[in-house]
Design an enzyme around this catalytic site. Structure first.
Site, PDB file in Angstrom:
ATOM      1  CE  LYS A 115      -1.724   2.918   2.758  1.00  0.00           C
ATOM      2  NZ  LYS A 115      -1.717   4.078   1.860  1.00  0.00           N
TER       3      LYS A 115
ATOM      4  CD  GLU B 112      -3.423   8.000   1.737  1.00  0.00           C
ATOM      5  OE1 GLU B 112      -2.237   7.645   1.910  1.00  0.00           O
ATOM      6  OE2 GLU B 112      -4.156   8.353   2.669  1.00  0.00           O
TER       7      GLU B 112
ATOM      8  N   GLY C 116       7.146   5.193   7.662  1.00  0.00           N
ATOM      9  CA  GLY C 116       6.334   6.403   7.749  1.00  0.00           C
ATOM     10  C   GLY C 116       6.673   7.156   9.017  1.00  0.00           C
TER      11      GLY C 116
ATOM     12  CD  GLU D 258       0.518  11.704  14.943  1.00  0.00           C
ATOM     13  OE1 GLU D 258       1.187  12.434  14.178  1.00  0.00           O
ATOM     14  OE2 GLU D 258      -0.652  11.935  15.270  1.00  0.00           O
TER      15      GLU D 258
ATOM     16  N   GLY E 239       3.369   5.068  13.007  1.00  0.00           N
ATOM     17  CA  GLY E 239       4.052   3.807  13.344  1.00  0.00           C
ATOM     18  C   GLY E 239       3.621   3.281  14.706  1.00  0.00           C
TER      19      GLY E 239
ATOM     20  CD  GLU F 155      13.593   0.846   8.635  1.00  0.00           C
ATOM     21  OE1 GLU F 155      14.156   1.856   9.107  1.00  0.00           O
ATOM     22  OE2 GLU F 155      14.123  -0.273   8.617  1.00  0.00           O
TER      23      GLU F 155
ATOM     24  CB  CYS G 167      13.465   9.165   7.267  1.00  0.00           C
ATOM     25  SG  CYS G 167      14.281   8.060   6.126  1.00  0.00           S
TER      26      CYS G 167
ATOM     27  CD  GLU H 292      10.716  13.212  10.385  1.00  0.00           C
ATOM     28  OE1 GLU H 292       9.554  12.838  10.648  1.00  0.00           O
ATOM     29  OE2 GLU H 292      11.552  12.499   9.812  1.00  0.00           O
TER      30      GLU H 292
HETATM   31  P1  NAD Z   1       2.723   8.652   7.324  1.00  0.00           P
HETATM   32  O1  NAD Z   1       3.080   7.977   8.597  1.00  0.00           O
HETATM   33  O2  NAD Z   1       1.718   9.725   7.340  1.00  0.00           O
HETATM   34  O3  NAD Z   1       2.209   7.579   6.246  1.00  0.00           O
HETATM   35  C1  NAD Z   1       2.976   6.451   5.890  1.00  0.00           C
HETATM   36  C2  NAD Z   1       2.061   5.404   5.282  1.00  0.00           C
HETATM   37  O4  NAD Z   1       1.168   4.938   6.309  1.00  0.00           O
HETATM   38  C3  NAD Z   1       1.166   5.910   4.153  1.00  0.00           C
HETATM   39  O5  NAD Z   1       1.050   4.921   3.157  1.00  0.00           O
HETATM   40  C4  NAD Z   1      -0.165   6.116   4.865  1.00  0.00           C
HETATM   41  O6  NAD Z   1      -1.263   6.034   3.981  1.00  0.00           O
HETATM   42  C5  NAD Z   1      -0.157   4.966   5.841  1.00  0.00           C
HETATM   43  N1  NAD Z   1      -1.045   5.134   6.994  1.00  0.00           N
HETATM   44  C6  NAD Z   1      -1.567   6.274   7.513  1.00  0.00           C
HETATM   45  N2  NAD Z   1      -2.375   6.000   8.550  1.00  0.00           N
HETATM   46  C7  NAD Z   1      -2.351   4.659   8.727  1.00  0.00           C
HETATM   47  C8  NAD Z   1      -2.957   3.776   9.643  1.00  0.00           C
HETATM   48  N3  NAD Z   1      -3.775   4.222  10.612  1.00  0.00           N
HETATM   49  N4  NAD Z   1      -2.717   2.448   9.547  1.00  0.00           N
HETATM   50  C9  NAD Z   1      -1.886   1.984   8.580  1.00  0.00           C
HETATM   51  N5  NAD Z   1      -1.282   2.782   7.668  1.00  0.00           N
HETATM   52  C10 NAD Z   1      -1.505   4.100   7.737  1.00  0.00           C
HETATM   53  O7  NAD Z   1       4.118   9.156   6.718  1.00  0.00           O
HETATM   54  P2  NAD Z   1       4.364  10.044   5.412  1.00  0.00           P
HETATM   55  O8  NAD Z   1       3.878  11.418   5.709  1.00  0.00           O
HETATM   56  O9  NAD Z   1       3.862   9.336   4.200  1.00  0.00           O
HETATM   57  O10 NAD Z   1       5.962  10.008   5.334  1.00  0.00           O
HETATM   58  C11 NAD Z   1       6.764  10.843   6.060  1.00  0.00           C
HETATM   59  C12 NAD Z   1       7.302  10.161   7.305  1.00  0.00           C
HETATM   60  O11 NAD Z   1       7.940   8.942   6.943  1.00  0.00           O
HETATM   61  C13 NAD Z   1       8.361  10.961   8.006  1.00  0.00           C
HETATM   62  O12 NAD Z   1       8.175  10.913   9.400  1.00  0.00           O
HETATM   63  C14 NAD Z   1       9.656  10.257   7.645  1.00  0.00           C
HETATM   64  O13 NAD Z   1      10.722  10.442   8.545  1.00  0.00           O
HETATM   65  C15 NAD Z   1       9.217   8.851   7.585  1.00  0.00           C
HETATM   66  N6  NAD Z   1      10.144   8.058   6.764  1.00  0.00           N
HETATM   67  C16 NAD Z   1      10.951   7.150   7.393  1.00  0.00           C
HETATM   68  C17 NAD Z   1      11.870   6.427   6.645  1.00  0.00           C
HETATM   69  C18 NAD Z   1      12.771   5.402   7.292  1.00  0.00           C
HETATM   70  O14 NAD Z   1      13.251   4.523   6.580  1.00  0.00           O
HETATM   71  N7  NAD Z   1      13.008   5.460   8.586  1.00  0.00           N
HETATM   72  C19 NAD Z   1      11.959   6.605   5.257  1.00  0.00           C
HETATM   73  C20 NAD Z   1      11.112   7.549   4.664  1.00  0.00           C
HETATM   74  C21 NAD Z   1      10.198   8.253   5.433  1.00  0.00           C
END
Ligand code: NAD
Length: 449
Positions: A152, A155, A205, A208, A210, A227, A261, A352
């Site tokens: 997934k 969006e 992601g 929060e 996570g 991650e 990240c 962040e």
């Molecule tokens: P996000 O946490 O908002 O979303 C990540 C994914 O989770 C998306 O596909 C989203 O649709 C999904 N999601 C949202 N709510 C969910 C739920 N309740 N249950 C399951 N899935 C859900 O993150 P983002 O805004 O897309 O990305 C930015 C964040 O990602 C930043 O905090 C960044 O540091 C982190 N990031 C971490 C790494 C790493 O490898 N450590 C790499 C890239 C990005």
């Protein structure tokens, strides 16, 4: 309807139906029924299919790069590198898959052996900032180990992932092995997290979301790899090659417009060279070419959305030491910005920002540098700049972070483990370590007496 925009022009580039809970369930059912046959494919043959996928990605490299640039707004030179990395990841796991096996363990009264078993159906959830790269980091090891997938993407940036799904079919990976669902995280993502037929969630992601994934996975004792976010330090000692460190620092925080990240968004500088370093840093930051992401000379593109630009802007108040140029719009532009001198207690140093904003923080000695670098809830990456080798290793051992570089600001290599300490998550992607996260160890004891 999921409207997908080009963040550099604000134009609509795709309109996709939003997947529902029923769609997520259908994808899980397809992955479940494809699992026995995929598991039965020999590791060497799974390797051959992954090798073919790598080749197909290479053949479509320019198309994937352009798709990523138009959807994420990242410079085309970066997207070309990322498309190359996707192919390299599949090549790496193609070669690794038949070299990952169990052990025999001497025990009294018999022979004891371990097997590496796939988990079954795994749910892979990815963020919007490096969509195709992060999808490949999860797909490569998960497929190599014999799992089937529901993937997934975010969006905002689903297009390259959808194309990767098509390319997997083109490469000969059987139907049902890789399923892509595009829909809201709190609906489709959450369904995967709670689904009793999904054995594991590989999530990248925010910290929060996570944390919510971890809570949601508890109901079915699902395995999770997380991650998450970061607030990494770039530690510059007075005995460093300052010119080199200052030339490199902007790319470590303004790359992908800071939506990274691993961004070293806290630049810690020894006080005795602070003014000199700032001069060099301002010049290097001013040299960053911000503009049309499709121009091969562009080094920084726009932010992902208007809402995200507002969030980033809220961090820029008092201590602006430098603000670079950015186009007026259309597009979600934001200039590279240096805040200095900043205290490590300030909001801009603690949270962040995920945009092109660096906080430059002075320190007096090695002990304070280590204390400040570790004074964060995160622990993803970091850099250490010094010409003193013993100090470099001493500090590297003391820093609480999963991915460190000495006299370099790079974080990610196909062959080496990538992941966080503390609230940056747990589990490792890339390298051979990623295979651990997509297998269970089965122990079999064979009595011989
Ligand atoms: P996000 O946490 O908002 O979303 C990540 C994914 O989770 C998306 O596909 C989203 O649709 C999904 N999601 C949202 N709510 C969910 C739920 N309740 N249950 C399951 N899935 C859900 O993150 P983002 O805004 O897309 O990305 C930015 C964040 O990602 C930043 O905090 C960044 O540091 C982190 N990031 C971490 C790494 C790493 O490898 N450590 C790499 C890239 C990005």
């Amino acid at each position: 309807m999921n409207v997908v925009r080009n963040p550099a022009t604000e134009e609509t580039i795709a309109e996709l139906p939003e997947a529902t809970i029923e769609d997520a369930d259908r994808a899980v059912a397809a992955a479940k029924s494809a699992f026995p046959a995929w598991h039965a494919v020999s590791p060497a043959d799974r390797g051959r299919l992954l090798r073919r996928l790598a080749t197909v990605v290479e053949e479509h490299g320019e198309e994937l790069a352009l798709l990523e640039t138009r959807n994420v707004g990242k410079p085309i030179s970066d997207s070309r590198g990322e498309a190359g990395m996707v192919a390299d990841v599949f090549h790496f796991y193609a070669g690794a898959v038949d070299k990952h096996f169990g052990e025999t363990i001497p025990v009294p009264g018999g022979v004891d052996m371990t097997f590496r078993e796939p988990l079954g159906v795994v749910g892979l959830i990815t963020p919007w900032n490096f969509p195709m790269n992060i999808a490949s980091w999860k797909l490569g090891p998960a497929l190599a180990c014999g799992n089937t997938i529901v993937l997934k993407p975010a969006e905002l940036t689903p297009l390259s992932t959808l194309r990767l799904g098509e390319l997997a079919l083109e490469a000969g990976i059987p139907e049902g092995v890789v399923n892509v669902v595009v829909g809201p995280g709190r609906v489709v993502g959450q369904r995967l997290v709670e689904h009793s037929d999904v054995a594991k969630i590989g999530f990248t992601g925010s910290t929060e979301v996570g944390a919510g994934v971890m809570r949601g996975a508890a109901g079915t004792i699902k395995r999770v790899t997380l991650e998450l976010g970061g607030k990494s330090a770039n530690v510059v000692f007075a005995d460093a090659d300052l010119e080199k460190a200052a030339a490199s620092a902007p790319y470590a925080v303004f790359g992908n417009a800071g939506q990274d990240c691993c961004a070293r968004s806290r630049i810690l500088v020894e006080r005795s060279v602070f003014d000199r370093f700032m001069e060099l840093l301002v010049t290097a930051t001013g040299d960053i070419k911000v503009g049309n992401p499709e121009d091969p000379s562009t080094e920084m593109g726009p932010l992902i959305s208007a809402g995200h630009r507002e969030k980033v802007a809220a961090y820029v108040d008092g201590d602006v030491a430098f603000r670079g140029d950015a186009p007026d719009g259309p597009g979600f532009w934001f200039p590279p910005t240096l805040l200095a001198p900043v205290s490590n207690d300030d909001r801009a140093a603690r949270e962040e920002i995920f945009g092109p904003v660096a906080a430059v923080i002075p320190f007096v000695d090695e002990e304070e540098a280590i204390r400040l670098a570790n004074d964060t809830p995160y622990g993803l990456s970091g850099s250490i700049w010094t010409e003193n080798g013993a100090r470099a290793l001493r500090v590297a051992r003391a820093l609480e972070a999963g991915v460190l570089s000495i006299n370099s600001n790079t974080s990610v290599r196909v062959q080496t483990p990538f992941g966080g300490f503390k609230q940056s998550g747990f589990g490792r992607e890339l390298g051979l370590h990623a295979l651990e996260g997509y297998t269970e160890v089965k122990n079999v004891y064979f009595a011989t007496e």
